[in-house]
Design an enzyme around this catalytic site. Structure first.
Site, PDB file in Angstrom:
ATOM      1  CB  THR A 133      -6.063 -35.745  26.771  1.00 51.98           C
ATOM      2  OG1 THR A 133      -7.442 -35.491  26.547  1.00 51.98           O
ATOM      3  CG2 THR A 133      -5.520 -34.596  27.611  1.00 51.98           C
ATOM      4  CG  ASP A 134      -9.766 -35.182  22.704  1.00 49.58           C
ATOM      5  OD1 ASP A 134      -9.744 -35.365  23.942  1.00 49.58           O
ATOM      6  OD2 ASP A 134     -10.728 -35.546  21.991  1.00 49.58           O
ATOM      7  CD  GLU A 135     -10.619 -34.503  28.703  1.00 47.87           C
ATOM      8  OE1 GLU A 135     -10.766 -33.710  29.644  1.00 47.87           O
ATOM      9  OE2 GLU A 135     -10.846 -35.722  28.801  1.00 47.87           O
ATOM     10  CE1 TYR A 158      -5.719 -36.012  32.456  1.00 47.84           C
ATOM     11  CE2 TYR A 158      -7.530 -35.349  31.026  1.00 47.84           C
ATOM     12  CZ  TYR A 158      -6.415 -36.129  31.266  1.00 47.84           C
ATOM     13  OH  TYR A 158      -5.987 -37.021  30.315  1.00 47.84           O
ATOM     14  CE  LYS A 162      -1.791 -35.867  29.682  1.00 52.07           C
ATOM     15  NZ  LYS A 162      -0.814 -36.963  29.992  1.00 52.07           N
TER      16      LYS A 162
HETATM   17  P1  NAD Z   1      -4.973 -44.332  34.197  1.00 48.99           P
HETATM   18  O1  NAD Z   1      -5.384 -43.389  35.278  1.00 48.99           O
HETATM   19  O2  NAD Z   1      -5.773 -45.545  33.931  1.00 48.99           O
HETATM   20  O3  NAD Z   1      -3.472 -44.818  34.455  1.00 48.99           O
HETATM   21  C1  NAD Z   1      -2.460 -43.964  34.909  1.00 48.99           C
HETATM   22  C2  NAD Z   1      -1.335 -44.825  35.445  1.00 48.99           C
HETATM   23  O4  NAD Z   1      -0.266 -43.942  35.842  1.00 48.99           O
HETATM   24  C3  NAD Z   1      -1.720 -45.661  36.665  1.00 48.99           C
HETATM   25  O5  NAD Z   1      -1.256 -46.977  36.526  1.00 48.99           O
HETATM   26  C4  NAD Z   1      -1.008 -44.955  37.813  1.00 48.99           C
HETATM   27  O6  NAD Z   1      -0.626 -45.846  38.862  1.00 48.99           O
HETATM   28  C5  NAD Z   1       0.196 -44.362  37.111  1.00 48.99           C
HETATM   29  N1  NAD Z   1       0.722 -43.178  37.817  1.00 48.99           N
HETATM   30  C6  NAD Z   1       0.008 -42.124  38.286  1.00 48.99           C
HETATM   31  N2  NAD Z   1       0.834 -41.249  38.895  1.00 48.99           N
HETATM   32  C7  NAD Z   1       2.094 -41.755  38.769  1.00 48.99           C
HETATM   33  C8  NAD Z   1       3.379 -41.309  39.180  1.00 48.99           C
HETATM   34  N3  NAD Z   1       3.543 -40.155  39.846  1.00 48.99           N
HETATM   35  N4  NAD Z   1       4.464 -42.060  38.875  1.00 48.99           N
HETATM   36  C9  NAD Z   1       4.319 -43.244  38.211  1.00 48.99           C
HETATM   37  N5  NAD Z   1       3.111 -43.732  37.827  1.00 48.99           N
HETATM   38  C10 NAD Z   1       2.019 -42.993  38.093  1.00 48.99           C
HETATM   39  O7  NAD Z   1      -4.840 -43.419  32.887  1.00 48.99           O
HETATM   40  P2  NAD Z   1      -5.107 -43.799  31.364  1.00 48.99           P
HETATM   41  O8  NAD Z   1      -6.535 -43.574  31.048  1.00 48.99           O
HETATM   42  O9  NAD Z   1      -4.497 -45.103  31.073  1.00 48.99           O
HETATM   43  O10 NAD Z   1      -4.282 -42.658  30.634  1.00 48.99           O
HETATM   44  C11 NAD Z   1      -2.908 -42.838  30.287  1.00 48.99           C
HETATM   45  C12 NAD Z   1      -2.376 -41.582  29.613  1.00 48.99           C
HETATM   46  O11 NAD Z   1      -3.123 -41.326  28.436  1.00 48.99           O
HETATM   47  C13 NAD Z   1      -2.487 -40.339  30.476  1.00 48.99           C
HETATM   48  O12 NAD Z   1      -1.334 -39.558  30.255  1.00 48.99           O
HETATM   49  C14 NAD Z   1      -3.725 -39.640  29.949  1.00 48.99           C
HETATM   50  O13 NAD Z   1      -3.640 -38.244  30.142  1.00 48.99           O
HETATM   51  C15 NAD Z   1      -3.670 -40.012  28.489  1.00 48.99           C
HETATM   52  N6  NAD Z   1      -4.967 -40.081  27.792  1.00 48.99           N
HETATM   53  C16 NAD Z   1      -6.019 -40.768  28.322  1.00 48.99           C
HETATM   54  C17 NAD Z   1      -7.206 -40.845  27.607  1.00 48.99           C
HETATM   55  C18 NAD Z   1      -8.385 -41.654  28.110  1.00 48.99           C
HETATM   56  O14 NAD Z   1      -9.449 -41.627  27.501  1.00 48.99           O
HETATM   57  N7  NAD Z   1      -8.263 -42.407  29.178  1.00 48.99           N
HETATM   58  C19 NAD Z   1      -7.332 -40.206  26.374  1.00 48.99           C
HETATM   59  C20 NAD Z   1      -6.234 -39.518  25.877  1.00 48.99           C
HETATM   60  C21 NAD Z   1      -5.055 -39.458  26.579  1.00 48.99           C
END
Ligand code: NAD
Length: 354
Positions: A133-135, A158, A162
Site C-alpha cells: 500500500t501507499d500508506e 496496519y 505492511k
Molecule cells: P481484503 O481484506 O479484502 O482481502 C484480504 C484477503 O486475505 C481475504 O480474502 C482474507 O480471507 C485473506 N487472508 C487474511 N489473512 C489471511 C491469512 N493469514 N492467510 C491466508 N489468507 C488470509 O484486502 P484487499 O483490500 O483485497 O487487499 C489485498 C492486498 O492489497 C493487501 O495486501 C493490502 O494491504 C493491499 N492493498 C490494498 C489496498 C486497498 O485499497 N484495499 C490498496 C493498496 C494495497
C-alpha cells in the site's frame, strides 16, 4: 503460466484471480484462509473453471504453504493475503502483526525453499510479487506525491505491519536472491469491496436510508484507483517489472472524502431517486486517530517503464461501482451479518494480551 494468488478471496485478490483466469487464461491457485474479509462468492465467476483451483489455508502455516507451492509448482506467486482495514488495526493489531508480518515471512521462506530447488529457465523466470500500500509512506501535505524513493513513515498499525513486510520482501531479494518485486498502490474501489470500507459502506447505507458517517471534516484526501486497473497493473508488474524494484500504482484521481461521499449520493439519486437528496444523510463523526491527511501517488515509473495506464477515471469508475452494488445485493447483503456498520478504530480500546 501457473500463478499462486494469496488472499484471492478478498477484494483485490478476487479481481486479480478473475482477470488471470478469465482474461489471461492462466492456471491459478487461490490460497485464502477465508477470514471475515474473505468471500468465496467473490470467486463465483471462476468457480468450476478447469484453470482455477482453491485451497483454504493460512499463510502463517508453513507446512500448508510448502505443500501448496510444492504440488502446484508455480511460475509466479502474487502475495495479497493480509489484514487490510486500518480501523480494525487500531482496535486490535495482533492479527495484523501475525498475518502481515509473520505470514509474509512464512510465505517468503516457503517460496525460497521452492525456488532454490528449481533449475535453469524455470528458476530464472520465477517471480514473487509482494503487494502493498501507499500508506507505508505516511502522510502528505497539500503539495507533492509519493515516489518510489519516498522514505517509509507509516502511521497506523496496519501501515506499519505492511511496511515491515515490504522490508522483509526486499531483504529476501537482497540477501537470498529470491526474485521479488514490490508494488505500492493507492486506495482501491470497485465491485466485491467488503462493506466496512468507505465507498461500499456509503453506497449501502445510502441505499438503506442510514446515516453516512464521515470522519472529522471529511477533508482527508485519497488517490482512488478502480480495482480492475490495479489487477492489470499487478499482472504487468510481475511480468515486466525489474527484480528488486518497487512500482507505485495510482490513478491520479485525488478526491477529498467528503467529495467522494457527495458524488456517491448524486449518482445514487440519479439512478434510484429518493424522497430527499441523500446528502442529507451525511453525519460528521469523531476522526480516526492518526488519520493521514493526504495520499497521492506518482505512478510515472509504472507508466513509462512498463506501459500501464489506468483506464477508469474516478467518475466512470464510481458510476460502475454504484451500479454493481445496485445489481448485486445477493453478494453484499449476507456480509452485513459479518459487519453491520459499528464504529471501529477509536484509540480508547484496551491493550491486547499477547
Ligand atoms: P481484503 O481484506 O479484502 O482481502 C484480504 C484477503 O486475505 C481475504 O480474502 C482474507 O480471507 C485473506 N487472508 C487474511 N489473512 C489471511 C491469512 N493469514 N492467510 C491466508 N489468507 C488470509 O484486502 P484487499 O483490500 O483485497 O487487499 C489485498 C492486498 O492489497 C493487501 O495486501 C493490502 O494491504 C493491499 N492493498 C490494498 C489496498 C486497498 O485499497 N484495499 C490498496 C493498496 C494495497
Amino acid at each position: 503460466m501457473r500463478v499462486i494468488v494469496t488472499g484471492g478471496a478478498g477484494f483485490i485478490g478476487s479481481a486479480l484471480v478473475r482477470y488471470l483466469v478469465l482474461e489471461k487464461g492462466y492456471d491459478v491457485l487461490t490460497i485464502d484462509a477465508l477470514t471475515y474479509a474473505g468471500c468465496e462468492a467473490s470467486l463465483q465467476a471462476v468457480d468450476g473453471k478447469a484453470n482455477h483451483h482453491f485451497i483454504k489455508a493460512d499463510i502463517c502455516d508453513r507446512t500448508a504453504m510448502d505443500a501448496a507451492i510444492g504440488s502446484f509448482r508455480p511460475d509466479r506467486i502474487m502475495h495479497l493475503a493480509a489484514e487490510s482495514h486500518v480501523d480494525r488495526s487500531i482496535t486490535g493489531a495482533a492479527d495484523f502483526i501475525q498475518t502481515n508480518i509473520v505470514g509474509s515471512f512464512t510465505l517468503l521462506e516457503a517460496a525460497r525453499g521452492y525456488w532454490s530447488g528449481l533449475e535453469g529457465l524455470h528458476k530464472a523466470a520465477f517471480r514473487f510479487l509482494h503487494v502493498s500500500t501507499d500508506e507505508v509512506y505516511g502522510s502528505l501535505d497539500d503539495e507533492g506525491l509519493f515516489e518510489e524513493s519516498t522514505p517509509y513513515d507509516p502511521s497506523s498499525p496496519y501501515s506499519a505491519s505492511k511496511a515491515a513486510s515490504d522490508h522483509l520482501a526486499k531483504a529476501w531479494e537482497r540477501t537470498y536472491g529470491l526474485p521479488v518485486v514490490v508494488s505500492n498502490c493507492s486506495n482501491n474501489y470497485g465491485p466485491y469491496h467488503f462493506p466496512e470500507k468507505l465507498i461500499p459502506l456509503i453506497i449501502i447505507n445510502a441505499l438503506e436510508g442510514k446515516a453516512l458517517p464521515v470522519y472529522g471534516k471529511g477533508e482527508n484526501v485519497r488517490d482512488w484507483l478502480f480495482v480492475e486497473d490495479h489487477a492489470r497493473a499487478l499482472d504487468i508488474i510481475i511480468e515486466r517489472g525489474r527484480v528488486g524494484e518497487t512500482y507505485n500504482v495510482g490513478g491520479r484521481n485525488e478526491r477529498r472524502n467528503i467529495d467522494v461521499v457527495r458524488r456517491i449520493c448524486s449518482v445514487l439519486d440519479s439512478l434510484v431517486p429518493a424522497d430527499v437528496p441523500r446528502e442529507q444523510l451525511i453525519e460528521y463523526v469523531t476522526d480516526r486517530p492518526g488519520h493521514d491527511a493526504r495520499y497521492a501517488i506518482d505512478a510515472t515509473k509504472l507508466e513509462t517503464e512498463l506501459g500501464w495506464r489506468a483506464q477508469e477515471t474516478f467518475e466512470t469508475g464510481i458510476e460502475k461501482t454504484v451500479r454493481w452494488y445496485l445489481e448485486n445485493e445477493w453478494w453484499w447483503a449476507p456480509l452485513r451479518g459479518r459487519y453491520d456498520g459499528e464504529r471501529l478504530g477509536l484509540s480508547n480500546t484496551k491493550p491486547e494480551q499477547v
